[in-house]
Write an enzyme that holds these catalytic residues in place. Structure first.
Site, short mmCIF file in Angstrom:
data_model
loop_
_atom_site.label_atom_id
_atom_site.label_comp_id
_atom_site.label_asym_id
_atom_site.label_seq_id
_atom_site.Cartn_x
_atom_site.Cartn_y
_atom_site.Cartn_z
N HIS A 17 0.84 -1.20 0.00
CA HIS A 17 0.00 0.00 0.00
C HIS A 17 0.87 1.25 0.00
CE1 HIS A 17 0.72 0.47 4.28
NE2 HIS A 17 0.24 -0.75 4.52
N HIS A 20 3.72 1.74 2.56
CA HIS A 20 4.96 1.02 2.24
C HIS A 20 5.76 1.83 1.22
CE1 HIS A 20 2.41 -2.82 3.06
NE2 HIS A 20 3.03 -2.43 4.16
N CYS A 125 -2.24 -8.83 19.95
CA CYS A 125 -2.92 -8.37 18.73
C CYS A 125 -2.21 -9.01 17.53
CB CYS A 125 -2.88 -6.85 18.60
SG CYS A 125 -3.42 -6.31 16.96
N CYS A 128 -0.79 -6.51 14.88
CA CYS A 128 0.48 -5.86 15.27
C CYS A 128 1.55 -6.93 15.48
CB CYS A 128 0.36 -5.11 16.58
SG CYS A 128 -0.79 -3.76 16.64
N CYS A 146 -7.50 -3.62 19.85
CA CYS A 146 -6.30 -2.86 19.48
C CYS A 146 -6.77 -1.53 18.88
CB CYS A 146 -5.50 -3.66 18.45
SG CYS A 146 -4.30 -2.68 17.56
N HIS A 149 -5.83 -1.44 14.96
CA HIS A 149 -6.48 -2.37 14.02
C HIS A 149 -7.96 -2.60 14.32
CE1 HIS A 149 -2.15 -3.22 13.57
NE2 HIS A 149 -2.50 -3.19 12.30
N LYS A 301 -7.65 8.83 8.42
CA LYS A 301 -6.85 7.62 8.40
C LYS A 301 -7.29 6.79 7.19
CE LYS A 301 -5.77 4.13 11.74
NZ LYS A 301 -5.56 3.01 11.14
N LYS A 304 -9.14 0.02 4.38
CA LYS A 304 -9.98 -0.68 3.40
C LYS A 304 -11.46 -0.50 3.72
CE LYS A 304 -7.24 -4.23 1.30
NZ LYS A 304 -6.88 -5.62 1.32
N1 MSP Z 1 6.84 -6.18 9.26
C1 MSP Z 1 6.92 -5.04 10.10
C2 MSP Z 1 8.32 -4.47 10.08
C3 MSP Z 1 9.40 -5.44 10.43
S1 MSP Z 1 10.97 -4.73 10.30
C4 MSP Z 1 11.95 -5.79 11.03
C5 MSP Z 1 5.93 -3.99 9.63
N2 MSP Z 1 5.52 -4.07 8.39
S2 MSP Z 1 4.39 -3.14 7.72
O1 MSP Z 1 4.22 -3.66 6.41
O2 MSP Z 1 3.23 -3.08 8.55
O3 MSP Z 1 4.95 -1.69 7.69
C6 MSP Z 1 6.11 -1.38 6.99
C7 MSP Z 1 6.33 0.11 6.90
O4 MSP Z 1 5.22 0.78 6.28
C8 MSP Z 1 6.50 0.74 8.27
O5 MSP Z 1 7.59 1.64 8.23
C9 MSP Z 1 5.21 1.47 8.47
O6 MSP Z 1 5.36 2.56 9.31
C10 MSP Z 1 4.89 1.90 7.05
N3 MSP Z 1 3.49 2.27 6.94
C11 MSP Z 1 2.41 1.46 7.01
N4 MSP Z 1 1.29 2.24 6.92
C12 MSP Z 1 1.62 3.54 6.80
C13 MSP Z 1 0.93 4.74 6.59
N5 MSP Z 1 -0.39 4.84 6.52
N6 MSP Z 1 1.68 5.87 6.43
C14 MSP Z 1 3.05 5.84 6.40
N7 MSP Z 1 3.72 4.73 6.60
C15 MSP Z 1 3.04 3.58 6.95
O7 MSP Z 1 5.59 -3.13 10.42
#
Ligand code: MSP
Length: 530
Positions: A17, A20, A125, A128, A146, A149, A301, A304
């Site tokens: 998304h 990421h 959770c 998380c 949570c 979520h 925020k 989905k």
């Molecule tokens: N798998 C763990 C990280 C493990 S590292 C050893 C994780 N993954 S994640 O896919 O949920 O998130 C990855 C990155 O995407 C994180 O830096 C997270 O902050 C970022 N983001 C996820 N949603 C976001 C937003 N809505 N806005 C900005 N960044 C966000 O956590």
């Protein structure tokens, strides 16, 4: 300097998304910028593929966990390709090399006396993949949920292996105090220090009842044959080292500047668990952990269920990689939460890329084509602007070092505003009509100065908007059509050669612009975009 920069390992429970993409875009900008400055840079990204969350997602899709991970991994690499993001390493935590490393890491921590068996009772959770205290949850429909979520936390009682985190409280606090840049931005540091003050608790690093994970090496299982698997965070965090393979000693060393870019939601894992784990296993700590903010859409925020997610694939297909990457780095303050709106997207790109930079270049090239047959006048640039360039260079680098890409880009575009004002005030098109030698010289100085600045902008922007920079280079006659197609790989020799110049290099274009120049960024239309 050797510079190692990482993104987190993205969860593969679902398609990538925009959050990421945001982490990835920023991290690549820093990596490519440092590479442009001649540093030895390694850029690591990864995919977090184990744990209950992934196991559930695979089951929901009627796939084996490995098949599910393989399919989602492909969507991630396709998105990075679409965004023209280049990285040096990509670790998938389901890979055999990663598993071997996790086992080795576990054994190091164990032989340091930091792993013991105990019983954990509490709440968990799954989204998380984290243990929760009641005070961290909110009540919804009579259940403790949570707050992120909005799902009920599960009751959890198990005999597990624990990591002796509490043993590292003092050492960790000292490291944070002694290394003021370790946790950035500053306001996140205070948050971490307050967690330490509240008291750090040992936490379970294994689970039973989970199939999709790495086995605890020396666990023989309980009476029912349930074996302990390594807790997903203890597994995932080590990917920063595991994926380096043979280069581990080079990039995860004391002498390398190690920067970890993460979102603010995973600060505790990176600023508390991870450094303690590293201390225990006998590895050096990162130099900087930077927690960026979260994206919202139209002030809300994204989710989905709300139906307001931004699809990074569609956005990039519609507007191009340069536009998407530029917008997020220029418009939002890295570190703070930032809001995406369609209006700000269109307005920002038109104002900066189409008008400020694009029009400036186009106007100057037109005058040079019309009045000088495309030959760039052989005059010195304006002394005033020489000083402005020098300040820009110092400030741009400083701000990138502070991980403030939005301010670095702001400096660049404020400088381009000044150049536009200078061109407007000087009005070279008028001066060239008077036929007076002095006026012609003044017009020439103005044009050459403006081109010089556009060239400089192309250089600074190249790590972020490589196609735009190449178009500017093409218009300035610095690269041919054929080279133009060669693309944008920052590791490409050609790219390195061109961008290492600090002055519009006559040696490359024989002092002539490309008479076949084209607009570098087409104005976006709000109605069409909608
Ligand atoms: N798998 C763990 C990280 C493990 S590292 C050893 C994780 N993954 S994640 O896919 O949920 O998130 C990855 C990155 O995407 C994180 O830096 C997270 O902050 C970022 N983001 C996820 N949603 C976001 C937003 N809505 N806005 C900005 N960044 C966000 O956590």
């Amino acid at each position: 300097m050797t510079y190692y920069i990482t993104t987190p390992a993205f969860y593969v429970n679902d398609l990538p998304h925009i959050g990421h993409a945001y982490t990835m875009i920023a991290t690549e900008f820093f990596a490519a910028h440092m590479m442009q400055r001649g540093e030895d840079v390694a850029f690591m990204t990864g995919l977090d593929e184990h744990g209950q969350k992934i196991e559930k997602a695979a089951a929901a899709n009627n796939k084996s966990p490995q098949q599910h991970c393989d399919d989602i991994a492909e969507s991630f690499t396709r998105l990075w390709d679409l965004l023209e993001i280049k990285y040096d390493y990509m670790t998938r935590t389901s890979s055999p090399a990663h598993k071997d490393f996790v086992v080795d890491f576990y054994n190091r921590v164990k032989s340091n006396g930091d792993i013991y068996k105990g019983t954990y009772t509490g709440l968990y959770c799954v989204s998380c993949e984290d243990f929760k205290l009641e005070k961290d949850l909110e009540e919804m429909d009579g259940q403790l949920c949570c707050p992120v979520h909005k799902q009920p936390a599960e009751e959890y009682e198990q005999e597990n292996y624990f990591f002796a985190l509490s043993k590292y409280s003092e050492k960790l606090e000292k490291y944070i105090q002694d290394n003021p840049d370790f946790i950035s931005p500053d306001y996140r540091k205070n948050e971490v220090l307050s967690w330490i003050k509240e008291g750090l608790k040992d936490f379970p690093i294994s689970r039973v009842g989970l199939n999709w994970g790495i086995d605890i090496p020396d666990d023989s299982g309980d009476a029912n044959g349930n074996k302990q698997k390594i807790y997903v965070w203890f597994d995932a965090l080590t990917f920063y080292l595991s994926g380096l393979g043979e280069d581990r000693d080079k990039y995860w060393s004391k002498d390398t500047y190690k920067v970890q870019v993460i979102g603010k939601d995973i600060l505790r894992f990176h600023a508390v668990y991870w450094p303690a784990m590293l201390m225990s296993a006998g590895y050096p700590l990162p130099d900087k952990v930077f927690g960026h903010g979260f994206l919202t859409k139209d002030g809300m925020k994204m989710g989905k269920t709300l139906g307001n997610v931004i699809d990074p694939v569609a956005l990039t297909k519609d507007f191009g990689a340069d536009a998407v990457k530029f917008y997020f780095m220029r418009e939002l303050t890295f570190g703070k939460d930032g809001d995406f709106t369609q209006d700000s997207f269109i307005t920002r790109l038109n104002a900066d890329l189409a008008n400020n930079l694009g029009n400036l270049l186009n106007r100057c090239l037109n005058i040079i084509k019309k009045n000088f047959d495309g030959v760039i006048p052989d005059v010195e640039t304006s002394a005033e602007f020489k000083e402005i360039y020098e300040n820009l260079e110092v400030n741009f680098f400083k701000l990138m070092d502070k991980m403030s890409p939005h301010f670095a880009l702001e400096e660049l575009f404020l400088t381009l505003n000044k150049v536009n004002a200078y061109v407007n005030d000087t009005a070279p098109w008028k001066l060239l009509k008077t036929g007076e030698a002095e006026d012609i010289k003044k017009a020439q100085i103005c044009l050459v100065t403006a081109l010089e600045l556009c060239y400089k902008a192309a250089i600074y922007l190249a790590p972020l908007t490589p196609q735009l920079s190449l178009k500017i280079m093409f218009n300035l006659g610095l690269i041919s059509d054929q080279q133009f197609d060669l693309g944008n790989n920052p590791k490409d020799n050609l790219y390195q050669e061109i961008f290492s110049f600090n002055r519009l290099p006559k040696s490359l274009n024989n002092g002539k612009i490309n008479l076949d120049f084209k607009p570098v960024f087409s104005r976006l239309d709000l109605a069409e975009a909608a």
